[in-house]
Scaffold this motif. Structure first.
Motif, PDB file in Angstrom:
ATOM      1  N   ILE A  52       0.327   7.346 -13.878  1.00 40.63           N
ATOM      2  CA  ILE A  52       0.506   8.127 -15.098  1.00 40.63           C
ATOM      3  C   ILE A  52       1.355   9.355 -14.761  1.00 40.63           C
ATOM      4  CG2 ILE A  52      -1.671   9.417 -14.791  1.00 40.63           C
ATOM      5  CD1 ILE A  52      -1.894   9.309 -17.918  1.00 40.63           C
ATOM      6  N   PHE A  53       2.321   9.637 -15.624  1.00 39.84           N
ATOM      7  CA  PHE A  53       3.280  10.724 -15.432  1.00 39.84           C
ATOM      8  C   PHE A  53       3.191  11.642 -16.642  1.00 39.84           C
ATOM      9  CE2 PHE A  53       7.867  12.014 -16.181  1.00 39.84           C
ATOM     10  CZ  PHE A  53       7.948  12.929 -15.138  1.00 39.84           C
TER      11      PHE A  53
ATOM     12  N   SER B  94       6.604   0.936 -10.288  1.00 42.43           N
ATOM     13  CA  SER B  94       7.538   0.921 -11.413  1.00 42.43           C
ATOM     14  C   SER B  94       7.921   2.328 -11.851  1.00 42.43           C
ATOM     15  CB  SER B  94       6.924   0.168 -12.604  1.00 42.43           C
ATOM     16  OG  SER B  94       5.809   0.874 -13.135  1.00 42.43           O
ATOM     17  N   PHE B  95       7.244   3.338 -11.306  1.00 46.54           N
ATOM     18  CA  PHE B  95       7.528   4.715 -11.721  1.00 46.54           C
ATOM     19  C   PHE B  95       8.789   5.259 -11.077  1.00 46.54           C
ATOM     20  CE2 PHE B  95       7.371   9.232 -10.592  1.00 46.54           C
ATOM     21  CZ  PHE B  95       7.485   9.771 -11.866  1.00 46.54           C
ATOM     22  N   HIS B  96       9.650   5.808 -11.909  1.00 41.22           N
ATOM     23  CA  HIS B  96      10.817   6.575 -11.478  1.00 41.22           C
ATOM     24  C   HIS B  96      10.975   7.713 -12.479  1.00 41.22           C
ATOM     25  CE1 HIS B  96      11.936   3.424  -8.643  1.00 41.22           C
ATOM     26  NE2 HIS B  96      11.738   2.553  -9.613  1.00 41.22           N
ATOM     27  N   VAL B  97      11.225   8.898 -12.003  1.00 44.39           N
ATOM     28  CA  VAL B  97      11.341  10.058 -12.892  1.00 44.39           C
ATOM     29  C   VAL B  97      12.375   9.814 -13.980  1.00 44.39           C
ATOM     30  CG1 VAL B  97      12.007  12.485 -13.058  1.00 44.39           C
ATOM     31  CG2 VAL B  97      10.569  11.729 -11.171  1.00 44.39           C
ATOM     32  N   THR B  98      13.562   9.371 -13.581  1.00 39.75           N
ATOM     33  CA  THR B  98      14.632   9.197 -14.561  1.00 39.75           C
ATOM     34  C   THR B  98      14.268   8.133 -15.588  1.00 39.75           C
ATOM     35  OG1 THR B  98      15.731   7.682 -13.002  1.00 39.75           O
ATOM     36  CG2 THR B  98      16.463   9.983 -13.018  1.00 39.75           C
ATOM     37  N   GLY B  99      13.621   7.060 -15.129  1.00 34.78           N
ATOM     38  CA  GLY B  99      13.237   5.992 -16.047  1.00 34.78           C
ATOM     39  C   GLY B  99      12.192   6.440 -17.045  1.00 34.78           C
ATOM     40  N   ALA B 100      11.213   7.215 -16.579  1.00 38.24           N
ATOM     41  CA  ALA B 100      10.152   7.696 -17.472  1.00 38.24           C
ATOM     42  C   ALA B 100      10.722   8.648 -18.527  1.00 38.24           C
ATOM     43  CB  ALA B 100       9.066   8.393 -16.660  1.00 38.24           C
ATOM     44  N   ILE B 101      11.577   9.573 -18.106  1.00 39.71           N
ATOM     45  CA  ILE B 101      12.177  10.510 -19.063  1.00 39.71           C
ATOM     46  C   ILE B 101      13.096   9.762 -20.029  1.00 39.71           C
ATOM     47  CG2 ILE B 101      13.706  12.511 -19.316  1.00 39.71           C
ATOM     48  CD1 ILE B 101      12.615  13.539 -16.655  1.00 39.71           C
ATOM     49  N   LYS B 102      13.832   8.779 -19.529  1.00 46.34           N
ATOM     50  CA  LYS B 102      14.701   7.972 -20.401  1.00 46.34           C
ATOM     51  C   LYS B 102      13.864   7.254 -21.459  1.00 46.34           C
ATOM     52  CE  LYS B 102      18.217   4.321 -20.345  1.00 46.34           C
ATOM     53  NZ  LYS B 102      17.602   3.510 -21.403  1.00 46.34           N
TER      54      LYS B 102
ATOM     55  N   CYS C 203       5.831  18.972 -14.247  1.00 47.39           N
ATOM     56  CA  CYS C 203       5.430  17.563 -14.329  1.00 47.39           C
ATOM     57  C   CYS C 203       4.612  17.149 -13.114  1.00 47.39           C
ATOM     58  CB  CYS C 203       6.654  16.654 -14.421  1.00 47.39           C
ATOM     59  SG  CYS C 203       7.815  17.077 -15.742  1.00 47.39           S
ATOM     60  N   ALA C 204       3.893  16.034 -13.260  1.00 46.76           N
ATOM     61  CA  ALA C 204       3.107  15.472 -12.164  1.00 46.76           C
ATOM     62  C   ALA C 204       2.932  13.988 -12.409  1.00 46.76           C
ATOM     63  CB  ALA C 204       1.746  16.160 -12.066  1.00 46.76           C
ATOM     64  N   VAL C 205       2.839  13.236 -11.323  1.00 43.23           N
ATOM     65  CA  VAL C 205       2.550  11.805 -11.419  1.00 43.23           C
ATOM     66  C   VAL C 205       1.322  11.515 -10.564  1.00 43.23           C
ATOM     67  CG1 VAL C 205       4.157  11.246  -9.523  1.00 43.23           C
ATOM     68  CG2 VAL C 205       3.466   9.471 -11.161  1.00 43.23           C
ATOM     69  N   GLN C 206       0.465  10.640 -11.047  1.00 40.51           N
ATOM     70  CA  GLN C 206      -0.815  10.370 -10.399  1.00 40.51           C
ATOM     71  C   GLN C 206      -1.028   8.864 -10.252  1.00 40.51           C
ATOM     72  OE1 GLN C 206      -3.224  12.483  -9.219  1.00 40.51           O
ATOM     73  NE2 GLN C 206      -4.513  10.753  -8.613  1.00 40.51           N
TER      74      GLN C 206
ATOM     75  N   HIS D 258       0.819  -1.209   0.000  1.00 38.82           N
ATOM     76  CA  HIS D 258       0.000   0.000   0.000  1.00 38.82           C
ATOM     77  C   HIS D 258       0.854   1.260   0.000  1.00 38.82           C
ATOM     78  CE1 HIS D 258      -3.625   2.356   0.646  1.00 38.82           C
ATOM     79  NE2 HIS D 258      -2.964   3.030   1.569  1.00 38.82           N
ATOM     80  N   TYR D 259       1.866   1.279   0.844  1.00 35.53           N
ATOM     81  CA  TYR D 259       2.635   2.513   0.985  1.00 35.53           C
ATOM     82  C   TYR D 259       3.789   2.626  -0.009  1.00 35.53           C
ATOM     83  CZ  TYR D 259      -0.284   3.503   4.898  1.00 35.53           C
ATOM     84  OH  TYR D 259      -1.395   3.748   5.663  1.00 35.53           O
ATOM     85  N   SER D 260       4.145   1.501  -0.668  1.00 38.25           N
ATOM     86  CA  SER D 260       5.161   1.606  -1.711  1.00 38.25           C
ATOM     87  C   SER D 260       4.608   2.314  -2.942  1.00 38.25           C
ATOM     88  CB  SER D 260       5.663   0.210  -2.114  1.00 38.25           C
ATOM     89  OG  SER D 260       4.623  -0.538  -2.719  1.00 38.25           O
ATOM     90  N   ALA D 261       3.270   2.417  -3.004  1.00 35.62           N
ATOM     91  CA  ALA D 261       2.639   3.082  -4.145  1.00 35.62           C
ATOM     92  C   ALA D 261       2.578   4.599  -3.970  1.00 35.62           C
ATOM     93  CB  ALA D 261       1.230   2.525  -4.349  1.00 35.62           C
ATOM     94  N   ALA D 262       3.091   5.115  -2.845  1.00 35.72           N
ATOM     95  CA  ALA D 262       3.069   6.556  -2.614  1.00 35.72           C
ATOM     96  C   ALA D 262       3.909   7.248  -3.679  1.00 35.72           C
ATOM     97  CB  ALA D 262       3.613   6.863  -1.224  1.00 35.72           C
ATOM     98  N   LEU D 263       3.360   8.272  -4.287  1.00 39.14           N
ATOM     99  CA  LEU D 263       4.023   8.978  -5.372  1.00 39.14           C
ATOM    100  C   LEU D 263       4.230  10.436  -4.991  1.00 39.14           C
ATOM    101  CD1 LEU D 263       1.936   7.438  -8.305  1.00 39.14           C
ATOM    102  CD2 LEU D 263       4.276   6.839  -7.650  1.00 39.14           C
ATOM    103  N   PRO D 264       5.283  11.086  -5.507  1.00 42.85           N
ATOM    104  CA  PRO D 264       5.610  12.461  -5.099  1.00 42.85           C
ATOM    105  C   PRO D 264       4.592  13.482  -5.577  1.00 42.85           C
ATOM    106  CG  PRO D 264       7.007  11.771  -6.913  1.00 42.85           C
ATOM    107  CD  PRO D 264       6.264  10.552  -6.462  1.00 42.85           C
ATOM    108  N   GLU D 265       4.447  14.542  -4.791  1.00 41.52           N
ATOM    109  CA  GLU D 265       3.597  15.676  -5.150  1.00 41.52           C
ATOM    110  C   GLU D 265       4.392  16.651  -6.025  1.00 41.52           C
ATOM    111  OE1 GLU D 265       0.286  16.281  -4.310  1.00 41.52           O
ATOM    112  OE2 GLU D 265       0.357  14.182  -3.681  1.00 41.52           O
TER     113      GLU D 265
END
Length: 261
Positions: free
Chosen positions: A169-170, A104-112, A148-151, A16-23
């Motif tokens: 989604i990012f 699976s979301f990581h900023v660097t991975g998504a931009i890459k 940017c934003a991730v949801q 549950h808490y590993s799914a926390a995403l940055p504001e």
């Protein structure tokens, strides 16, 4: 039974808490978004002579968050009505990434993922052999602001292969917008800002006024945010306390119940 309940509670808490995403106000998130874009922009091939340094824009991030809340893998339908996506810029561009599971979301991975599309783009002919519009927007020379934003999407991201599973989604929005038909993303030439005025760092053209951070008291009129926003104090404090209480109750109550049986 006691061991099974304990394992379940532990697994549920972790998942549950590993799914926390940055504001969008998270400082490290902002730094990663800006750094990821500028690293790609400073190392284009052929080298650029007019690549502007990209900095964060609060209003673009607000727009990205508002559209991400729709949990739909498609471009913002309001982009053509620019005053509904930004209070000052004349045009706004957009890139989208979606993934499953949310962890699976990581900023660097998504931009890459966007930047890797460069393999499908030929600068000389200005032709894509496959999808490359995300890449060309990242390295569009005149785009100098990003937000940017991730949801988290508990019911899935519509338009993806995992539409029925919890995903993320990012989105990143850009100003001014790139991907103008018929134009190359930047002007090639001697690297090091040879066609720019102002400062130069890492082959990116800087300007104090252009790079300055602005604050906006503004929200899109189509933002689907709930009228009663989530109480993050409750989520981050009360829920864990409740879980601990549940765990303690399970650990102390279940043996007694089993003995009565």
């Amino acid at each position: 039974m006691k061991s099974a309940v304990r394992t379940f509670l532990w697994a549920w808490t972790i998942l549950h808490y590993s799914a926390a995403l940055p504001e969008i106000t998270d400082g490290e998130f902002i730094k990663e978004c800006v750094r990821g874009h500028n690293e790609a922009r400073s190392s284009v091939s052929p080298p650029a002579s007019d690549m502007l340094n990209m900095t964060w824009d609060e209003a673009l991030a607000i727009t990205a968050r508002a559209w991400a809340r729709h949990c739909v893998y498609e471009h913002n339908s309001y982009l053509k009505d620019v005053r509904r996506v930004h209070p000052t810029f004349s045009s706004v561009g957009e890139n989208i990434w979606a993934g499953y599971p949310p962890s699976s979301f990581h900023v660097t991975g998504a931009i890459k993922n966007w930047v890797d599309e460069k393999q499908f783009y030929n600068y000389s002919s200005n032709i894509c052999t496959k999808v490359c519009g995300h890449y060309t927007q990242v390295v569009w020379g005149s785009s100098f602001k990003v937000g940017c934003a991730v949801q988290l999407c508990p019911n899935g991201v519509q338009g993806t292969s995992f539409a029925s599973k919890e995903g993320a989604i990012f989105l990143c929005n850009y100003a001014t917008a790139g991907n103008v038909n018929g134009r190359q993303p930047y002007t090639s030439g001697a690297a090091g800002c040879s066609r720019c005025e102002g400062t130069c760092e890492r082959n990116l053209c800087g300007n104090q006024e252009r790079d300055s951070q602005k604050s906006y008291n503004w929200t899109p009129d189509w933002d689907p945010a709930p009228t009663n926003p989530i109480n993050y104090v409750t989520i981050l404090v009360a829920r864990p306390i409740g879980l601990i209480a549940t765990f303690i109750a399970a650990a102390t109550f279940l043996p007694t119940y089993a003995q009565e049986e």
